[in-house]
Scaffold this motif. Structure first.
Motif, PDB file in Angstrom:
ATOM      1  N   CYS A  86      34.750  45.132  44.405  1.00  0.00           N
ATOM      2  CA  CYS A  86      34.892  44.257  42.838  1.00  0.00           C
ATOM      3  C   CYS A  86      34.046  43.440  42.863  1.00  0.00           C
ATOM      4  N   PRO A  87      32.931  43.273  40.974  1.00  0.00           N
ATOM      5  CA  PRO A  87      31.942  41.824  42.250  1.00  0.00           C
ATOM      6  C   PRO A  87      32.539  40.945  41.500  1.00  0.00           C
ATOM      7  N   THR A  88      32.311  40.332  42.168  1.00  0.00           N
ATOM      8  CA  THR A  88      32.759  37.929  42.233  1.00  0.00           C
ATOM      9  C   THR A  88      32.767  37.891  41.088  1.00  0.00           C
ATOM     10  N   PRO A  89      33.226  36.260  41.181  1.00  0.00           N
ATOM     11  CA  PRO A  89      32.750  35.991  40.072  1.00  0.00           C
ATOM     12  C   PRO A  89      31.832  35.198  39.619  1.00  0.00           C
ATOM     13  N   PRO A  90      30.564  35.315  41.105  1.00  0.00           N
ATOM     14  CA  PRO A  90      29.141  34.243  40.628  1.00  0.00           C
ATOM     15  C   PRO A  90      27.663  35.805  40.700  1.00  0.00           C
ATOM     16  N   GLN A  91      28.640  36.916  41.257  1.00  0.00           N
ATOM     17  CA  GLN A  91      28.036  38.184  40.620  1.00  0.00           C
ATOM     18  C   GLN A  91      28.499  38.895  39.296  1.00  0.00           C
TER      19      GLN A  91
END
Length: 186
Positions: A86-91
């Motif tokens: 899952c993409p991270t918050p910054p991504q």
């Protein structure tokens, strides 16, 4: 143009009250997190994770966050991403910002056009005045300077005595002492 600029700027925010946008972003994030394996994350952990995403996306428009999440789900992101996790918050925030680049470029172009100073061609009278000023300038310089055309006025040069005079008042005794010490050591 001003209407288009206003519409673009309005589309970059969620409006006056950010709460509906935060709720909508939370829903998008929860759907995105549900699409990827979480490996037994507790409800409190999922809530904390969703809060981190919402904080990272706070300044971004909800519609752009939805589109970025859809690109992650479809595996067609604008920025490099492996798709394994899952993409991270910054991504997710970076992907959302990247999708807004074209809008920001259009806004910059519109602002540049709207703030431009209109070109006003000079009149024949203004053009003639400039030509008259140019034609008169060398003559006025010749009269004021008293030199012939094509020559420059002489530049006053200091005499040798004027150059050397400040040097005579310098105290160089410490330099001489240092030089004498070096001679003794050698």
């Amino acid at each position: 143009m001003t209407d288009r600029l206003a519409a673009l700027r309005a589309g970059l925010s969620d409006g006056e009250d950010p709460r509906p946008g935060q709720v909508a972003k939370r829903d998008v994030v929860l759907a995105l997190l549900a699409a990827f394996p979480t490996f037994g994350v507790a409800a409190d952990g999922a809530r904390a994770t969703a809060n981190l995403y919402v904080r990272a996306l706070a300044e971004l428009p909800t519609w752009a966050v939805r589109e970025a999440a859809a690109r992650f789900l479809g595996g067609k992101t604008l920025l490099p991403w492996t798709g394994e996790r899952c993409p991270t918050p910054p991504q997710l925030a970076a992907e959302t910002r990247r999708s807004l680049d074209e809008i920001h470029a259009e806004i910059a172009g519109l602002v540049e056009v709207l703030n431009a100073v209109p070109y006003r061609p000079i009149s024949d009278a203004e053009r003639q005045k400039v030509l008259d000023d140019i034609a008169a300038a060398p003559n006025s310089l010749l009269i004021a300077g008293g030199t012939e055309r094509g020559t420059s006025p002489p530049i006053p040069r200091p005499s040798d005595a004027e150059i050397v005079a400040p040097l005579r008042t310098l105290d160089v005794s410490h330099l001489m002492a240092s030089l004498d010490r070096k001679r003794v050591l050698a």
